[in-house]
Scaffold this motif. Structure first.
Motif, PDB file in Angstrom:
ATOM      1  N   TYR A   1       0.836  -1.196   0.000  1.00  0.00           N
ATOM      2  CA  TYR A   1       0.000   0.000   0.000  1.00  0.00           C
ATOM      3  C   TYR A   1       0.876   1.252   0.000  1.00  0.00           C
ATOM      4  CZ  TYR A   1      -3.465  -3.459   1.425  1.00  0.00           C
ATOM      5  OH  TYR A   1      -4.271  -4.561   1.472  1.00  0.00           O
ATOM      6  N   PRO A   2       0.336   2.390  -0.466  1.00  0.00           N
ATOM      7  CA  PRO A   2       1.109   3.632  -0.420  1.00  0.00           C
ATOM      8  C   PRO A   2       1.600   3.926   1.002  1.00  0.00           C
ATOM      9  CG  PRO A   2      -0.882   3.927  -1.727  1.00  0.00           C
ATOM     10  CD  PRO A   2      -0.987   2.581  -1.107  1.00  0.00           C
ATOM     11  N   GLY A   3       2.864   4.320   1.107  1.00  0.00           N
ATOM     12  CA  GLY A   3       3.452   4.601   2.412  1.00  0.00           C
ATOM     13  C   GLY A   3       4.215   3.439   3.006  1.00  0.00           C
ATOM     14  N   ASP A   4       4.182   2.270   2.365  1.00  0.00           N
ATOM     15  CA  ASP A   4       4.940   1.122   2.860  1.00  0.00           C
ATOM     16  C   ASP A   4       6.407   1.225   2.443  1.00  0.00           C
ATOM     17  OD1 ASP A   4       2.668   0.126   3.970  1.00  0.00           O
ATOM     18  OD2 ASP A   4       2.318  -1.416   2.445  1.00  0.00           O
ATOM     19  N   ILE A   5       7.256   0.551   3.188  1.00  0.00           N
ATOM     20  CA  ILE A   5       8.665   0.413   2.828  1.00  0.00           C
ATOM     21  C   ILE A   5       8.937  -1.054   2.549  1.00  0.00           C
ATOM     22  CG2 ILE A   5      11.042   0.550   3.663  1.00  0.00           C
ATOM     23  CD1 ILE A   5      10.314   2.966   5.267  1.00  0.00           C
ATOM     24  N   VAL A   6       9.561  -1.320   1.401  1.00  0.00           N
ATOM     25  CA  VAL A   6       9.994  -2.674   1.045  1.00  0.00           C
ATOM     26  C   VAL A   6      11.516  -2.700   1.106  1.00  0.00           C
ATOM     27  CG1 VAL A   6      10.033  -4.422  -0.764  1.00  0.00           C
ATOM     28  CG2 VAL A   6       7.970  -3.057  -0.399  1.00  0.00           C
ATOM     29  N   ASN A   7      12.045  -3.563   1.933  1.00  0.00           N
ATOM     30  CA  ASN A   7      13.492  -3.657   2.109  1.00  0.00           C
ATOM     31  C   ASN A   7      13.967  -5.053   1.737  1.00  0.00           C
ATOM     32  OD1 ASN A   7      16.146  -3.062   2.892  1.00  0.00           O
ATOM     33  ND2 ASN A   7      15.802  -3.895   4.940  1.00  0.00           N
ATOM     34  N   VAL A   8      14.894  -5.119   0.788  1.00  0.00           N
ATOM     35  CA  VAL A   8      15.512  -6.387   0.406  1.00  0.00           C
ATOM     36  C   VAL A   8      16.922  -6.385   0.988  1.00  0.00           C
ATOM     37  CG1 VAL A   8      16.122  -7.929  -1.493  1.00  0.00           C
ATOM     38  CG2 VAL A   8      14.153  -6.385  -1.717  1.00  0.00           C
ATOM     39  N   PRO A   9      17.139  -7.018   2.138  1.00  0.00           N
ATOM     40  CA  PRO A   9      18.431  -6.893   2.818  1.00  0.00           C
ATOM     41  C   PRO A   9      19.537  -7.681   2.138  1.00  0.00           C
ATOM     42  CG  PRO A   9      17.014  -8.405   4.005  1.00  0.00           C
ATOM     43  CD  PRO A   9      16.181  -7.830   2.891  1.00  0.00           C
ATOM     44  N   LEU A  10      20.739  -7.309   2.459  1.00  0.00           N
ATOM     45  CA  LEU A  10      21.918  -8.019   1.985  1.00  0.00           C
ATOM     46  C   LEU A  10      21.990  -9.385   2.644  1.00  0.00           C
ATOM     47  CD1 LEU A  10      24.706  -7.842   0.445  1.00  0.00           C
ATOM     48  CD2 LEU A  10      25.661  -6.994   2.591  1.00  0.00           C
ATOM     49  N   ASP A  11      22.486 -10.363   1.900  1.00  0.00           N
ATOM     50  CA  ASP A  11      22.630 -11.711   2.451  1.00  0.00           C
ATOM     51  C   ASP A  11      23.834 -11.732   3.381  1.00  0.00           C
ATOM     52  OD1 ASP A  11      22.471 -14.350   3.015  1.00  0.00           O
ATOM     53  OD2 ASP A  11      23.266 -15.058   1.104  1.00  0.00           O
ATOM     54  N   GLY A  12      23.641 -11.198   4.569  1.00  0.00           N
ATOM     55  CA  GLY A  12      24.689 -11.210   5.579  1.00  0.00           C
ATOM     56  C   GLY A  12      24.069 -11.574   6.895  1.00  0.00           C
ATOM     57  N   ASN A  13      24.190 -12.835   7.281  1.00  0.00           N
ATOM     58  CA  ASN A  13      23.545 -13.273   8.511  1.00  0.00           C
ATOM     59  C   ASN A  13      24.109 -12.548   9.728  1.00  0.00           C
ATOM     60  OD1 ASN A  13      21.786 -15.150   7.337  1.00  0.00           O
ATOM     61  ND2 ASN A  13      23.399 -16.664   7.205  1.00  0.00           N
ATOM     62  N   GLY A  14      25.407 -12.221   9.690  1.00  0.00           N
ATOM     63  CA  GLY A  14      25.997 -11.490  10.796  1.00  0.00           C
ATOM     64  C   GLY A  14      26.149 -12.329  12.044  1.00  0.00           C
ATOM     65  N   TYR A  15      26.318 -11.652  13.175  1.00  0.00           N
ATOM     66  CA  TYR A  15      26.579 -12.335  14.433  1.00  0.00           C
ATOM     67  C   TYR A  15      25.802 -11.662  15.563  1.00  0.00           C
ATOM     68  CZ  TYR A  15      30.513 -14.457  11.968  1.00  0.00           C
ATOM     69  OH  TYR A  15      31.284 -15.145  11.069  1.00  0.00           O
ATOM     70  N   ILE A  16      25.646 -12.422  16.649  1.00  0.00           N
ATOM     71  CA  ILE A  16      25.277 -11.856  17.936  1.00  0.00           C
ATOM     72  C   ILE A  16      26.427 -12.175  18.887  1.00  0.00           C
ATOM     73  CG2 ILE A  16      22.798 -12.020  17.603  1.00  0.00           C
ATOM     74  CD1 ILE A  16      22.896 -14.599  19.268  1.00  0.00           C
ATOM     75  N   TYR A  17      26.465 -11.484  20.015  1.00  0.00           N
ATOM     76  CA  TYR A  17      27.619 -11.594  20.908  1.00  0.00           C
ATOM     77  C   TYR A  17      27.126 -11.870  22.321  1.00  0.00           C
ATOM     78  CZ  TYR A  17      29.687  -9.408  16.851  1.00  0.00           C
ATOM     79  OH  TYR A  17      30.082  -9.137  15.569  1.00  0.00           O
ATOM     80  N   LEU A  18      27.671 -12.926  22.934  1.00  0.00           N
ATOM     81  CA  LEU A  18      27.288 -13.307  24.282  1.00  0.00           C
ATOM     82  C   LEU A  18      28.494 -13.209  25.197  1.00  0.00           C
ATOM     83  CD1 LEU A  18      25.698 -15.574  22.196  1.00  0.00           C
ATOM     84  CD2 LEU A  18      24.429 -15.759  24.334  1.00  0.00           C
ATOM     85  N   SER A  19      28.295 -12.614  26.364  1.00  0.00           N
ATOM     86  CA  SER A  19      29.394 -12.443  27.304  1.00  0.00           C
ATOM     87  C   SER A  19      28.874 -12.582  28.723  1.00  0.00           C
ATOM     88  CB  SER A  19      30.059 -11.073  27.121  1.00  0.00           C
ATOM     89  OG  SER A  19      29.134 -10.040  27.384  1.00  0.00           O
ATOM     90  N   GLY A  20      29.801 -12.657  29.666  1.00  0.00           N
ATOM     91  CA  GLY A  20      29.426 -12.786  31.066  1.00  0.00           C
ATOM     92  C   GLY A  20      29.324 -14.233  31.483  1.00  0.00           C
TER      93      GLY A  20
END
Length: 435
Positions: A296-315
């Motif tokens: 619909y008008p006003g929507d954003i369509v985003n096709v992201p880069l194929d980069g799964n990336g990382y999350i970081y766990l500490s402690g």
């Protein structure tokens, strides 16, 4: 027997002294958790946190803030000739926050409930009409007039002055002009109305497409595949999902920021009412399971880069460090990837640290124990999130004393065994043989 009693007394005294030394030396003090800091990356299909105050003010649990750099932030960063950048905002700790589910995968049933795409176009402000009218100014001549629809939804024509056309189709506009011209000015007027420039119904297409930017719809709405096709199609290196942000784009505000565009800071981006994901494989499926939703008008369509990336766990996790991020990874799944919390973990004070668009940080404090019990919602993580599980000082002290006691008992068993050997008492040859 007396030697054994004396040995137990000495061991008990040693154990108490060691525990006291441990307390005085600060050995049980909680060490600060290591936080893996990463550079901020542009938002993709990962979920975003919502500020608690905004959620409380709005009373809505569906609003999702799409983090884009605002004009004010851009001007601040460029102050002083662009030599000095704005300092990152300090981390804002959020307690008792209401987590907003920010993404859902659309199904075939969801798309069917939307109904078919519109085949009509209702004119509105920003459109330019092309009008062909016989005898408008001269009896033997057809006039071709380009008329832009203003903010009031009107066009200007000779003889008729301002004519309200907003919300009408080309056919309805033609009928209205024929009626008004035929009533007072022209006998049997001939009028043709068409759209010269589409401008009132725009969507924003971003990411891995050949022509990213604003796309003007030529019907009241369009399918996702049609919108992506208008943007040149998906390029190589695109991710597995297409992201849809409902109502997050306002092209009228983009005019207030000179040079605003899809690739940079723009006032045209705002909070989304909903966030949806469509797998590219389902968008292009030919097996009857196609998921091709309405845009619909006003929507954003985003096709992201194929980069799964990382999350970081500490402690206080068993296997801290960077873990691969794939699609909708939630907090409990991330903790499982890290082997779970240690016995010293303060699970009620787990923190999720997320970068914001202005360079600051948002901190969400969650209770892992309640999430495991289903009392709190399991958090969906975003790419580059940092999870910090702090230590509980009480647990650290008690577990330290317990470990010390166990080592002392083991040493005492060995001492008793050695004493028995010296006294010539028979043994089974293993530690603890005296018990």
């Amino acid at each position: 027997m007396k030697a054994e009693i004396d040995m137990n007394k000495r061991f008990t005294t040693f154990l108490l002294a060691a525990a006291w030394i441990l307390v005085l030396s600060g050995g049980c003090q909680q060490k600060p958790a290591r936080v893996y800091r990463v550079a901020y990356m542009s938002p993709n299909s990962a979920s975003m946190m919502e500020n608690t105050n905004q959620a409380a003010d709005s009373g809505s649990v569906e609003a999702v803030e799409y983090p884009v750099e605002t004009a004010e932030a851009s001007n601040t960063a460029n102050a002083g000739g662009g030599e000095t950048a704005a300092s990152p905002a300090p981390a804002a700790e959020v307690t008792n926050a209401v987590y907003v589910p920010t993404a859902e995968y659309l199904t075939v049933a969801d798309v069917q409930a939307m109904g078919p795409a519109s085949q009509e176009y209702h004119v509105d402000a920003g459109d330019v009409l092309q009008l062909k009218i016989d005898q408008l100014l001269q009896l033997d001549r057809e006039e071709v007039v380009a008329a832009e629809v203003d903010r009031l939804g009107q066009i200007y024509l000779p003889l008729l002055n301002h004519v309200a056309v907003a919300g009408l189709t080309c056919e309805q506009i033609r009928n209205e002009l024929v009626l008004r011209l035929g009533k007072d000015y022209i006998r049997e007027p001939k009028v043709d109305v068409s759209i010269k420039e589409y401008g009132s119904k725009k969507v924003m297409v971003m990411g891995m497409v050949r022509q990213p930017g604003a796309v003007a719809l030529e019907t009241d709405n369009a399918t996702l595949l049609d919108v992506i096709t208008k943007a040149g199609g998906i390029t190589a290196g695109a991710g597995v999902d297409v992201e849809i942000l409902r109502g997050a784009y306002d092209p009228a505000k983009e005019k207030d920021l000179p040079g605003g565009s899809a690739g940079g800071p723009s006032a045209a981006f705002g909070p989304a009412t909903k966030r949806e994901l469509v797998p590219v494989a389902r968008l292009l499926a030919e097996d009857g399971g196609t998921v091709n939703p309405i845009i619909y008008p006003g929507d954003i369509v985003n096709v992201p880069l194929d980069g799964n990336g990382y999350i970081y766990l500490s402690g206080e996790v068993k296997q801290p460090g960077a873990k691969p991020f794939r699609r909708t990874l939630n907090l409990l799944q991330a903790m499982s990837c890290a082997g779970g919390p240690t016995r010293n973990a303060a699970e009620k004070k787990c923190k999720i640290i997320r970068r914001t668009a202005d360079g600051g940080e948002q901190v969400l404090v969650v209770n892992l124990e309640d999430i495991k019990k289903g009392k709190e919602q399991n958090i969906v993580l975003a790419q580059n999130d940092t999870i910090v599980v702090p230590g509980d000082p009480v647990k650290i002290f008690l577990n330290g004393v317990n470990d010390l006691f166990r080592r002392g008992v083991f040493a005492g068993v060995r001492m008793e065994y050695d004493a028995a050997q010296d006294m010539g008492i028979p043994s089974d040859g293993g530690y603890g043989g005296g018990y």
